[in-house]
Write a protein that holds these residues in place. Structure first.
Motif, PDB file in Angstrom:
ATOM      1  N   GLY A  25     -38.702  -3.087  22.372  1.00  0.00           N
ATOM      2  CA  GLY A  25     -39.600  -4.143  21.872  1.00  0.00           C
ATOM      3  C   GLY A  25     -39.804  -4.030  20.365  1.00  0.00           C
ATOM      4  N   PHE A  26     -39.858  -2.792  19.852  1.00  0.00           N
ATOM      5  CA  PHE A  26     -40.004  -2.618  18.401  1.00  0.00           C
ATOM      6  C   PHE A  26     -38.721  -3.043  17.682  1.00  0.00           C
ATOM      7  CE2 PHE A  26     -43.215   0.681  19.763  1.00  0.00           C
ATOM      8  CZ  PHE A  26     -44.297  -0.118  19.461  1.00  0.00           C
ATOM      9  N   VAL A  27     -37.582  -2.808  18.327  1.00  0.00           N
ATOM     10  CA  VAL A  27     -36.319  -3.300  17.759  1.00  0.00           C
ATOM     11  C   VAL A  27     -36.385  -4.830  17.672  1.00  0.00           C
ATOM     12  CG1 VAL A  27     -33.826  -3.545  18.152  1.00  0.00           C
ATOM     13  CG2 VAL A  27     -34.944  -1.330  18.536  1.00  0.00           C
ATOM     14  N   ALA A  28     -36.862  -5.460  18.745  1.00  0.00           N
ATOM     15  CA  ALA A  28     -36.978  -6.927  18.753  1.00  0.00           C
ATOM     16  C   ALA A  28     -37.874  -7.407  17.607  1.00  0.00           C
ATOM     17  CB  ALA A  28     -37.543  -7.399  20.095  1.00  0.00           C
ATOM     18  N   GLU A  29     -39.001  -6.733  17.397  1.00  0.00           N
ATOM     19  CA  GLU A  29     -39.917  -7.153  16.328  1.00  0.00           C
ATOM     20  C   GLU A  29     -39.271  -7.013  14.957  1.00  0.00           C
ATOM     21  OE1 GLU A  29     -43.698  -5.221  16.552  1.00  0.00           O
ATOM     22  OE2 GLU A  29     -44.022  -5.868  18.615  1.00  0.00           O
ATOM     23  N   ALA A  30     -38.495  -5.926  14.781  1.00  0.00           N
ATOM     24  CA  ALA A  30     -37.821  -5.714  13.497  1.00  0.00           C
ATOM     25  C   ALA A  30     -36.778  -6.816  13.264  1.00  0.00           C
ATOM     26  CB  ALA A  30     -37.163  -4.336  13.474  1.00  0.00           C
ATOM     27  N   VAL A  31     -36.043  -7.175  14.310  1.00  0.00           N
ATOM     28  CA  VAL A  31     -35.049  -8.250  14.181  1.00  0.00           C
ATOM     29  C   VAL A  31     -35.764  -9.554  13.822  1.00  0.00           C
ATOM     30  CG1 VAL A  31     -33.278  -9.610  15.382  1.00  0.00           C
ATOM     31  CG2 VAL A  31     -33.445  -7.138  15.797  1.00  0.00           C
ATOM     32  N   ARG A  32     -36.879  -9.818  14.486  1.00  0.00           N
ATOM     33  CA  ARG A  32     -37.624 -11.059  14.205  1.00  0.00           C
ATOM     34  C   ARG A  32     -38.077 -11.093  12.749  1.00  0.00           C
ATOM     35  NH1 ARG A  32     -41.824 -12.066  18.497  1.00  0.00           N
ATOM     36  NH2 ARG A  32     -42.742 -10.221  17.582  1.00  0.00           N
ATOM     37  N   GLU A  34     -36.099 -16.074  20.835  1.00  0.00           N
ATOM     38  CA  GLU A  34     -37.298 -15.511  21.486  1.00  0.00           C
ATOM     39  C   GLU A  34     -37.070 -15.388  23.001  1.00  0.00           C
ATOM     40  OE1 GLU A  34     -40.266 -14.604  20.099  1.00  0.00           O
ATOM     41  OE2 GLU A  34     -41.213 -14.226  22.040  1.00  0.00           O
ATOM     42  N   THR A  35     -36.565 -16.452  23.603  1.00  0.00           N
ATOM     43  CA  THR A  35     -36.310 -16.436  25.052  1.00  0.00           C
ATOM     44  C   THR A  35     -35.295 -15.361  25.406  1.00  0.00           C
ATOM     45  OG1 THR A  35     -36.726 -18.798  25.163  1.00  0.00           O
ATOM     46  CG2 THR A  35     -35.509 -17.848  27.005  1.00  0.00           C
ATOM     47  N   ALA A  36     -34.213 -15.285  24.618  1.00  0.00           N
ATOM     48  CA  ALA A  36     -33.147 -14.322  24.918  1.00  0.00           C
ATOM     49  C   ALA A  36     -33.700 -12.900  24.877  1.00  0.00           C
ATOM     50  CB  ALA A  36     -32.003 -14.489  23.916  1.00  0.00           C
ATOM     51  N   TRP A  37     -34.444 -12.573  23.824  1.00  0.00           N
ATOM     52  CA  TRP A  37     -34.969 -11.207  23.708  1.00  0.00           C
ATOM     53  C   TRP A  37     -36.009 -10.927  24.788  1.00  0.00           C
ATOM     54  CZ3 TRP A  37     -33.773  -6.851  20.873  1.00  0.00           C
ATOM     55  CH2 TRP A  37     -32.731  -6.997  19.966  1.00  0.00           C
ATOM     56  N   ARG A  38     -36.865 -11.910  25.053  1.00  0.00           N
ATOM     57  CA  ARG A  38     -37.909 -11.676  26.067  1.00  0.00           C
ATOM     58  C   ARG A  38     -37.268 -11.386  27.429  1.00  0.00           C
ATOM     59  NH1 ARG A  38     -40.770 -16.263  25.744  1.00  0.00           N
ATOM     60  NH2 ARG A  38     -39.663 -17.109  27.527  1.00  0.00           N
ATOM     61  N   VAL A  95     -36.686  -9.622  10.139  1.00  0.00           N
ATOM     62  CA  VAL A  95     -35.549  -9.816   9.224  1.00  0.00           C
ATOM     63  C   VAL A  95     -35.013 -11.250   9.330  1.00  0.00           C
ATOM     64  CG1 VAL A  95     -33.166  -9.116   8.758  1.00  0.00           C
ATOM     65  CG2 VAL A  95     -34.908  -7.371   9.198  1.00  0.00           C
ATOM     66  N   LEU A  96     -34.998 -11.814  10.529  1.00  0.00           N
ATOM     67  CA  LEU A  96     -34.430 -13.160  10.691  1.00  0.00           C
ATOM     68  C   LEU A  96     -35.341 -14.250  10.151  1.00  0.00           C
ATOM     69  CD1 LEU A  96     -32.244 -11.746  12.322  1.00  0.00           C
ATOM     70  CD2 LEU A  96     -32.389 -13.594  14.003  1.00  0.00           C
ATOM     71  N   GLY A  97     -36.638 -14.013  10.141  1.00  0.00           N
ATOM     72  CA  GLY A  97     -37.557 -15.051   9.656  1.00  0.00           C
ATOM     73  C   GLY A  97     -37.341 -16.352  10.420  1.00  0.00           C
ATOM     74  N   PRO A  98     -37.112 -17.472   9.681  1.00  0.00           N
ATOM     75  CA  PRO A  98     -36.973 -18.774  10.372  1.00  0.00           C
ATOM     76  C   PRO A  98     -35.733 -18.867  11.255  1.00  0.00           C
ATOM     77  CG  PRO A  98     -36.702 -19.005   7.977  1.00  0.00           C
ATOM     78  CD  PRO A  98     -37.106 -17.584   8.219  1.00  0.00           C
ATOM     79  N   ASP A  99     -34.780 -17.942  11.089  1.00  0.00           N
ATOM     80  CA  ASP A  99     -33.595 -17.975  11.962  1.00  0.00           C
ATOM     81  C   ASP A  99     -33.866 -17.345  13.323  1.00  0.00           C
ATOM     82  OD1 ASP A  99     -31.855 -19.310  10.213  1.00  0.00           O
ATOM     83  OD2 ASP A  99     -31.681 -17.472   9.031  1.00  0.00           O
ATOM     84  N   TRP A 100     -35.071 -16.811  13.517  1.00  0.00           N
ATOM     85  CA  TRP A 100     -35.510 -16.379  14.856  1.00  0.00           C
ATOM     86  C   TRP A 100     -36.055 -17.639  15.528  1.00  0.00           C
ATOM     87  CZ3 TRP A 100     -35.777 -11.600  17.524  1.00  0.00           C
ATOM     88  CH2 TRP A 100     -36.582 -11.587  18.665  1.00  0.00           C
ATOM     89  N   THR A 101     -35.269 -18.250  16.378  1.00  0.00           N
ATOM     90  CA  THR A 101     -35.612 -19.558  16.961  1.00  0.00           C
ATOM     91  C   THR A 101     -36.245 -19.360  18.342  1.00  0.00           C
ATOM     92  OG1 THR A 101     -33.505 -19.728  18.109  1.00  0.00           O
ATOM     93  CG2 THR A 101     -33.569 -20.546  15.826  1.00  0.00           C
ATOM     94  N   ARG A 121     -25.839 -13.014  18.082  1.00  0.00           N
ATOM     95  CA  ARG A 121     -26.062 -13.722  16.812  1.00  0.00           C
ATOM     96  C   ARG A 121     -27.200 -13.070  16.033  1.00  0.00           C
ATOM     97  NH1 ARG A 121     -29.240 -17.830  14.263  1.00  0.00           N
ATOM     98  NH2 ARG A 121     -30.836 -17.402  15.811  1.00  0.00           N
ATOM     99  N   SER A 122     -28.280 -12.752  16.732  1.00  0.00           N
ATOM    100  CA  SER A 122     -29.438 -12.195  16.029  1.00  0.00           C
ATOM    101  C   SER A 122     -29.112 -10.811  15.452  1.00  0.00           C
ATOM    102  CB  SER A 122     -30.667 -12.151  16.945  1.00  0.00           C
ATOM    103  OG  SER A 122     -30.474 -11.265  18.023  1.00  0.00           O
ATOM    104  N   LEU A 123     -28.341 -10.026  16.187  1.00  0.00           N
ATOM    105  CA  LEU A 123     -28.010  -8.683  15.678  1.00  0.00           C
ATOM    106  C   LEU A 123     -26.991  -8.757  14.537  1.00  0.00           C
ATOM    107  CD1 LEU A 123     -27.986  -6.519  18.936  1.00  0.00           C
ATOM    108  CD2 LEU A 123     -29.724  -6.592  17.134  1.00  0.00           C
ATOM    109  N   GLU A 124     -26.110  -9.757  14.593  1.00  0.00           N
ATOM    110  CA  GLU A 124     -25.172  -9.931  13.466  1.00  0.00           C
ATOM    111  C   GLU A 124     -25.932 -10.301  12.198  1.00  0.00           C
ATOM    112  OE1 GLU A 124     -22.234 -12.820  14.747  1.00  0.00           O
ATOM    113  OE2 GLU A 124     -21.518 -11.382  16.250  1.00  0.00           O
ATOM    114  N   LEU A 125     -26.886 -11.237  12.304  1.00  0.00           N
ATOM    115  CA  LEU A 125     -27.680 -11.626  11.132  1.00  0.00           C
ATOM    116  C   LEU A 125     -28.466 -10.430  10.605  1.00  0.00           C
ATOM    117  CD1 LEU A 125     -29.112 -15.136  12.119  1.00  0.00           C
ATOM    118  CD2 LEU A 125     -27.445 -14.621  10.330  1.00  0.00           C
ATOM    119  N   MET A 126     -29.019  -9.657  11.519  1.00  0.00           N
ATOM    120  CA  MET A 126     -29.776  -8.454  11.124  1.00  0.00           C
ATOM    121  C   MET A 126     -28.863  -7.517  10.318  1.00  0.00           C
ATOM    122  SD  MET A 126     -32.565  -6.524  11.922  1.00  0.00           S
ATOM    123  CE  MET A 126     -33.130  -4.934  12.426  1.00  0.00           C
TER     124      MET A 126
END
Ligand code: HEM
Length: 144
Positions: A101-108, A120-124, A110-116, A14-19
């Motif tokens: 980890g930098f990919v994760a930060e970039a996704v976060r 966070e748990t899934a990426w960690r 772009v997603l803004g409030p949609d990074w729930t 979901r997060s990568l699709e939104l990205m």
């Protein structure tokens, strides 16, 4: 259909699709972070005069992440072989492993409030699982 290899696969997908929907070119968001943290590696892309290699590397990383959480047909092997290939480019594995980890930060970003919290748990947890593969990859030339 078989179960995905990773328990939080749907959240990563979901997060990568939104990205992909919201950001036409994530490369500057990712490489800006890579070069800020490891200034020496920018020069290692000297052959990449038009950004093609950086684009390809990032595209392959996204595909690898989707395979890693889904069918895991090749991503675990790809990650282990790329560590070794990158040591040939003089990219130490400690630097290599930071890329995800930098990919994760970039996704976060772009997603803004949609990074729930679930995102966070899934990426960690996925980053930790990738790190376990990297830690298990033998160093070339190291005693067996
Ligand atoms: C901060 C971490 C990383 C650095 C500094 C880095 C650096 C580089 C450099 C310098 C090249 C270009 C080599 C050349 O001149 O041809 C390259 C290529 C490549 N990297 Fe990385 N890398 C990193 C992480 C990763 C990761 C995590 C993956 C994927 C799992 C990856 C996949 C690739 C691939 C597939 C290419 C070849 C692209 C092409 O030319 O088609 N890299 N990397």
């Amino acid at each position: 259909m078989t179960a995905p290899a990773f328990a939080h696969a749907a959240e990563i997908e979901r997060s990568l699709e939104l990205m992909a929907e919201r950001c036409e070119d994530p490369a500057p968001l990712v490489y800006g972070r890579v070069f800020a943290a490891h200034p020496q590696v920018e020069a290692q892309f000297w052959r990449d005069t038009n950004g093609t290699i950086r684009g390809e590397m990032l595209a392959r990383t996204f595909s690898a992440i989707l395979d890693f959480v889904g069918d895991r047909l090749y991503a675990d092997h790809l990650i282990k072989t790329e560590v070794i290939t990158h040591e040939g480019y003089e990219v130490p594995r400690e630097v290599f492993s930071t890329f995800f980890g930098f990919v994760a930060e970039a996704v976060r970003e772009v997603l803004g409030p949609d990074w729930t919290p679930a995102t966070e748990t899934a990426w960690r947890e996925m980053l930790a699982e990738i790190q376990r593969y990297l830690d298990a990859t033998p160093r070339v030339g190291a005693p067996a």
